[in-house]
Design a protein around this motif. Structure first.
Motif, PDB file in Angstrom:
ATOM      1  N   PHE A 252      11.156  12.869  -8.878  1.00 39.84           N
ATOM      2  CA  PHE A 252       9.771  12.714  -8.452  1.00 39.84           C
ATOM      3  C   PHE A 252       9.289  11.336  -8.876  1.00 39.84           C
ATOM      4  N   ALA A 253       8.841  10.558  -7.901  1.00 39.87           N
ATOM      5  CA  ALA A 253       8.483   9.158  -8.125  1.00 39.87           C
ATOM      6  C   ALA A 253       7.413   8.987  -9.201  1.00 39.87           C
ATOM      7  N   LYS A 254       6.444   9.891  -9.241  1.00 35.60           N
ATOM      8  CA  LYS A 254       5.358   9.807 -10.227  1.00 35.60           C
ATOM      9  C   LYS A 254       5.349  11.048 -11.115  1.00 35.60           C
ATOM     10  N   GLY A 255       6.531  11.553 -11.381  1.00 34.87           N
ATOM     11  CA  GLY A 255       6.666  12.807 -12.121  1.00 34.87           C
ATOM     12  C   GLY A 255       6.034  12.813 -13.502  1.00 34.87           C
ATOM     13  N   ALA A 256       6.036  11.660 -14.172  1.00 33.82           N
ATOM     14  CA  ALA A 256       5.456  11.611 -15.521  1.00 33.82           C
ATOM     15  C   ALA A 256       3.947  11.851 -15.503  1.00 33.82           C
ATOM     16  N   SER A 257       3.334  11.699 -14.348  1.00 33.82           N
ATOM     17  CA  SER A 257       1.882  11.914 -14.222  1.00 33.82           C
ATOM     18  C   SER A 257       1.540  13.330 -13.785  1.00 33.82           C
ATOM     19  N   LEU A 258       2.547  14.177 -13.617  1.00 33.91           N
ATOM     20  CA  LEU A 258       2.318  15.539 -13.123  1.00 33.91           C
ATOM     21  C   LEU A 258       2.390  16.554 -14.251  1.00 33.91           C
ATOM     22  N   ASP A 259       1.530  17.566 -14.179  1.00 30.22           N
ATOM     23  CA  ASP A 259       1.671  18.708 -15.072  1.00 30.22           C
ATOM     24  C   ASP A 259       2.872  19.512 -14.602  1.00 30.22           C
ATOM     25  N   ASP A 260       3.641  20.011 -15.528  1.00 27.66           N
ATOM     26  CA  ASP A 260       4.839  20.797 -15.218  1.00 27.66           C
ATOM     27  C   ASP A 260       4.811  22.077 -16.045  1.00 27.66           C
ATOM     28  N   PRO A 261       3.877  22.988 -15.730  1.00 28.45           N
ATOM     29  CA  PRO A 261       3.691  24.171 -16.578  1.00 28.45           C
ATOM     30  C   PRO A 261       4.909  25.088 -16.644  1.00 28.45           C
ATOM     31  N   LYS A 262       5.759  25.055 -15.632  1.00 31.14           N
ATOM     32  CA  LYS A 262       6.943  25.922 -15.629  1.00 31.14           C
ATOM     33  C   LYS A 262       8.177  25.221 -16.202  1.00 31.14           C
ATOM     34  N   GLY A 263       8.018  23.958 -16.616  1.00 31.76           N
ATOM     35  CA  GLY A 263       9.123  23.242 -17.254  1.00 31.76           C
ATOM     36  C   GLY A 263      10.294  22.955 -16.329  1.00 31.76           C
ATOM     37  N   LEU A 264      10.009  22.617 -15.082  1.00 30.88           N
ATOM     38  CA  LEU A 264      11.090  22.312 -14.138  1.00 30.88           C
ATOM     39  C   LEU A 264      11.791  20.996 -14.457  1.00 30.88           C
ATOM     40  N   PHE A 265      11.033  20.004 -14.907  1.00 30.89           N
ATOM     41  CA  PHE A 265      11.643  18.715 -15.204  1.00 30.89           C
ATOM     42  C   PHE A 265      12.601  18.856 -16.384  1.00 30.89           C
ATOM     43  N   ASN A 266      13.854  18.464 -16.156  1.00 28.82           N
ATOM     44  CA  ASN A 266      14.859  18.581 -17.206  1.00 28.82           C
ATOM     45  C   ASN A 266      15.730  17.323 -17.307  1.00 28.82           C
TER      46      ASN A 266
ATOM     47  N   ARG B  43      10.277  11.510 -13.174  1.00 33.09           N
ATOM     48  CA  ARG B  43      10.840  12.693 -13.825  1.00 33.09           C
ATOM     49  C   ARG B  43      11.759  13.341 -12.796  1.00 33.09           C
ATOM     50  N   ALA B  44      12.774  14.044 -13.282  1.00 36.41           N
ATOM     51  CA  ALA B  44      13.734  14.640 -12.359  1.00 36.41           C
ATOM     52  C   ALA B  44      14.043  16.087 -12.736  1.00 36.41           C
ATOM     53  N   ILE B  45      14.531  16.787 -11.734  1.00 35.67           N
ATOM     54  CA  ILE B  45      15.017  18.150 -11.904  1.00 35.67           C
ATOM     55  C   ILE B  45      16.486  18.119 -11.509  1.00 35.67           C
ATOM     56  N   ASP B  46      17.366  18.409 -12.452  1.00 35.94           N
ATOM     57  CA  ASP B  46      18.787  18.535 -12.148  1.00 35.94           C
ATOM     58  C   ASP B  46      19.080  20.010 -11.917  1.00 35.94           C
ATOM     59  N   ILE B  47      19.639  20.310 -10.755  1.00 36.96           N
ATOM     60  CA  ILE B  47      19.999  21.688 -10.412  1.00 36.96           C
ATOM     61  C   ILE B  47      21.524  21.751 -10.406  1.00 36.96           C
ATOM     62  N   HIS B  48      22.070  22.620 -11.246  1.00 39.62           N
ATOM     63  CA  HIS B  48      23.514  22.738 -11.378  1.00 39.62           C
ATOM     64  C   HIS B  48      24.012  23.980 -10.638  1.00 39.62           C
ATOM     65  N   GLU B  49      25.306  24.008 -10.399  1.00 35.42           N
ATOM     66  CA  GLU B  49      25.910  25.131  -9.679  1.00 35.42           C
ATOM     67  C   GLU B  49      25.560  26.449 -10.364  1.00 35.42           C
ATOM     68  N   GLY B  50      25.139  27.414  -9.566  1.00 36.68           N
ATOM     69  CA  GLY B  50      24.826  28.741 -10.076  1.00 36.68           C
ATOM     70  C   GLY B  50      23.390  28.912 -10.558  1.00 36.68           C
ATOM     71  N   GLU B  51      22.645  27.816 -10.691  1.00 38.69           N
ATOM     72  CA  GLU B  51      21.258  27.920 -11.138  1.00 38.69           C
ATOM     73  C   GLU B  51      20.367  28.318  -9.974  1.00 38.69           C
ATOM     74  N   THR B  52      19.366  29.124 -10.278  1.00 43.70           N
ATOM     75  CA  THR B  52      18.411  29.490  -9.247  1.00 43.70           C
ATOM     76  C   THR B  52      17.213  28.550  -9.320  1.00 43.70           C
ATOM     77  N   ILE B  53      16.564  28.390  -8.201  1.00 45.81           N
ATOM     78  CA  ILE B  53      15.408  27.516  -8.100  1.00 45.81           C
ATOM     79  C   ILE B  53      14.159  28.383  -8.148  1.00 45.81           C
ATOM     80  N   ASN B  54      13.222  28.032  -9.017  1.00 42.94           N
ATOM     81  CA  ASN B  54      11.937  28.721  -9.054  1.00 42.94           C
ATOM     82  C   ASN B  54      11.132  28.183  -7.867  1.00 42.94           C
ATOM     83  N   ALA B  55      11.194  28.892  -6.747  1.00 37.32           N
ATOM     84  CA  ALA B  55      10.616  28.406  -5.492  1.00 37.32           C
ATOM     85  C   ALA B  55       9.114  28.154  -5.613  1.00 37.32           C
TER      86      ALA B  55
END
Length: 133
Positions: A77-91, A100-112
């Motif tokens: 996310f280009a401006k991820g540091a300025s976003l609230d992330d209450p569910k802790g998606l940024f990892n 800020r980024a979200i790395d999704i690895h094999e077998g992980e589910t996405i909180n839609a």
């Protein structure tokens, strides 16, 4: 795996379709799922293709990119540091001042629901910055 060479006149959507097909594994499935969630979150999102092969989703500026690596699909996310992330998606990319980024690895589910809310918040941030200009 051989790399599919895109046609020079292909649309960004066609190029992203090609990337998903080219991957042909969990990464392609994950990229397709994330793409669908992005379109659900913002039907007006614009798909672009930048930096020699990176899917990009834009609305009043770049919202996020969808890079694929051997071990992860990375949504930056280009401006991820300025976003609230209450569910802790940024990892990933947590130390930067802007992205800020979200790395999704094999077998992980996405909180839609959380991903769509985060995407909508990023669009709203872009729109607020545009209005201030």
């Amino acid at each position: 795996m051989s790399r599919i060479e895109p046609r020079e006149d292909a649309s960004p959507a066609a190029l992203i379709d090609g990337r998903i097909a080219e991957l042909g594994d969990w990464r392609g499935e994950t990229l397709a799922r994330v793409r669908a969630l992005i379109h659900e979150a913002d039907p007006d999102v614009v798909e672009t293709w930048k930096w020699r092969g990176v899917p990009v989703w834009e609305h009043d500026g770049i919202v996020c990119t969808g890079e694929t690596y051997k071990a992860a699909v990375k949504l930056t996310f280009a401006k991820g540091a300025s976003l609230d992330d209450p569910k802790g998606l940024f990892n990933s990319s947590l130390e930067g001042n802007t992205r800020r980024a979200i790395d999704i690895h094999e077998g992980e589910t996405i909180n839609a629901a959380a991903l769509k809310a985060l995407f909508r918040a990023a669009v709203a941030l872009n729109q607020s910055k545009k209005r201030k200009r």
